[in-house]
Design a protein around this motif. Structure first.
Motif, PDB file in Angstrom:
ATOM      1  N   UNK A 100       0.774  -1.471  -0.018  1.00 62.19           N
ATOM      2  CA  UNK A 100      -0.144   0.062   0.010  1.00 62.19           C
ATOM      3  C   UNK A 100       0.942   1.254  -0.014  1.00 62.19           C
ATOM      4  N   UNK A 101       1.955   1.269   0.546  1.00 60.48           N
ATOM      5  CA  UNK A 101       2.835   2.161   0.643  1.00 60.48           C
ATOM      6  C   UNK A 101       3.601   2.661  -0.581  1.00 60.48           C
ATOM      7  N   UNK A 102       3.814   1.562  -1.679  1.00 62.90           N
ATOM      8  CA  UNK A 102       4.401   1.694  -2.752  1.00 62.90           C
ATOM      9  C   UNK A 102       3.276   2.277  -3.745  1.00 62.90           C
ATOM     10  N   UNK A 103       1.802   2.103  -3.551  1.00 66.61           N
ATOM     11  CA  UNK A 103       0.727   2.369  -4.154  1.00 66.61           C
ATOM     12  C   UNK A 103       0.694   3.989  -3.945  1.00 66.61           C
ATOM     13  N   UNK A 104       0.659   4.212  -2.612  1.00 66.42           N
ATOM     14  CA  UNK A 104       0.464   5.461  -2.456  1.00 66.42           C
ATOM     15  C   UNK A 104       1.521   6.412  -3.078  1.00 66.42           C
ATOM     16  N   UNK A 105       2.766   6.122  -3.153  1.00 68.99           N
ATOM     17  CA  UNK A 105       3.689   6.928  -3.754  1.00 68.99           C
ATOM     18  C   UNK A 105       3.473   6.782  -5.285  1.00 68.99           C
ATOM     19  N   UNK A 106       2.728   6.192  -5.932  1.00 71.36           N
ATOM     20  CA  UNK A 106       2.289   6.124  -7.128  1.00 71.36           C
ATOM     21  C   UNK A 106       1.188   7.081  -7.421  1.00 71.36           C
ATOM     22  N   UNK A 107       0.620   7.374  -6.353  1.00 73.48           N
ATOM     23  CA  UNK A 107      -0.769   8.405  -6.527  1.00 73.48           C
ATOM     24  C   UNK A 107      -1.921   7.844  -5.834  1.00 73.48           C
TER      25      UNK A 107
END
Length: 372
Positions: A102-109
């Motif tokens: 979820x952290x990586x998805x957050x970084x993608x927007x």
């Protein structure tokens, strides 16, 4: 006179340690179920003080650690939906799914928000009526009532854009599962104190009556844990096998009747997948049909048809949470798998066993040439 917290009183601690050494005539393996106990034991050095007569096994008491990878993948799939907000606890942001977090998805927007309670997620749904707000709910009996209340609150407010992706698990069924596993050797249990505040002590009677193991529900301070070990040994000395409450300042035999009522009104028992362990009958809680409009898996089922989950072959978290292996026996521990770059869930959570080993023992053992 300087005030001394009785639960950290060094004089009382020394007395309990001496009594434990006197009573521990033979080695005993004690499993603490709660991840909070695991970290408390390491933080205070209790495991080192009581070795080798007392061996602590670190059980599956970290809700983040046992969340199946399929649920992580579903949360990620929902995070990728347009006009969707995923709200969850901080630990869940870094838990590895099959290919992302979820952290990586957050970084993608993606709209991924860390919250401190499910009611924070309800507030997000109120504030953003044009977004679907999904609360990714994990936890044992401790958090289930509060998350159930969030559904009642959303219904009361007339919110149609709030739902819960639910991964609630129950302690008694996993204990039964472990006791029926021939590879797991457990002589006694330190029961989870926070869970006990909700469910009380009656749900654990089967451990003593069917399997002949002592259980002591414990608090989280050093002297709480030492006294709980002492109470276990006292039971064994006297030939008793019972469920006792050490944490009596917070836990009552009947638990919290009102909290249990909310739990049973909103949720019902289901078979549940535990990450690295397998499916355990009636060990989870799913949202009842009456409240299905708030069940994210029902509401967004067309978006949750995913490819089979892929667990890292390097991770042995399942064996660690069953008490069969220790983190030192994982080839990735402290090298490929660290808190900054976790492969498995036990290294992610603040209650995870691998995280506890890394934080409190890794550097010392590595410096002493003991690692590996």
């Amino acid at each position: 006179m300087k005030y001394v917290d009785e639960y950290r009183d060094p004089v009382m601690a020394e007395y309990l340690i001496e009594e434990i050494r006197r009573l521990a005539e033979e080695p005993i393996s004690i499993m603490e179920i709660c991840g909070g106990h695991t970290h408390a034991i390491f933080r205070a050095g209790i495991d080192q003080v009581l070795e080798p007569q007392i061996r602590f096994l670190h059980g599956p008491g970290c809700p983040v650690c046992v969340t199946p990878i399929e649920k992580i993948d579903r949360a990620i799939a929902l995070a990728r939906r347009p006009k969707t907000i995923i709200a969850t606890y901080g630990d869940m942001l870094r838990v590895p799914g099959s290919e992302s977090t979820l952290m990586k998805e957050k970084a993608k927007g993606a709209q991924v928000k860390m919250v401190y309670s499910s009611l924070d997620a309800v507030a997000l749904a109120e504030k953003h009526p044009d977004f679907e707000v999904v609360f990714f709910a994990v936890g044992f009996e401790t958090t289930i009532p509060a998350n159930g209340f969030s559904i009642l609150r959303a219904r009361e407010l007339g919110l149609r854009n709030y739902s819960v992706l639910c991964n609630h698990v129950l302690v008694p069924p996993v204990i039964r599962f472990l006791l029926e596993d021939p590879d797991v050797q457990i002589d006694a249990f330190i029961g989870p104190g926070h869970v006990g505040t909700v469910v009380g002590s009656e749900d654990y009677r089967f451990i003593a009556e069917e399997f002949g193991r002592p259980v002591v529900i414990s608090g989280f301070e050093p002297n709480d844990i030492l006294q709980s070990v002492y109470m276990i040994l006292k039971q064994r000395q006297e030939g008793r096998r019972q469920v006792e409450i050490q944490y009596s300042r917070a836990v009552k035999p009947e638990g919290n009747v009102r909290a249990r009522a909310v739990l049973n009104r909103i949720f019902e028992p289901v078979d549940q997948e535990w990450r690295g362990i397998g499916t355990i009958p009636r060990s989870g809680m799913a949202i009842r049909e009456e409240f299905r409009d708030y069940d994210a898996e029902f509401k967004f089922q067309s978006a949750l048809t995913l490819s089979p989950a892929q667990e890292s072959p390097a991770c042995i978290c399942g064996e660690i949470t069953k008490g069969v292996k220790e983190p030192w026996q994982c080839e990735s521990f402290g090298t490929a798998c660290t808190p900054d770059n976790p492969i498995g869930t036990c290294m992610v959570s603040s209650e995870g066993t691998c995280a506890a080993y890394y934080k409190y023992q890794f550097l010392k053992r590595a410096a002493g040439g003991m690692l590996g």
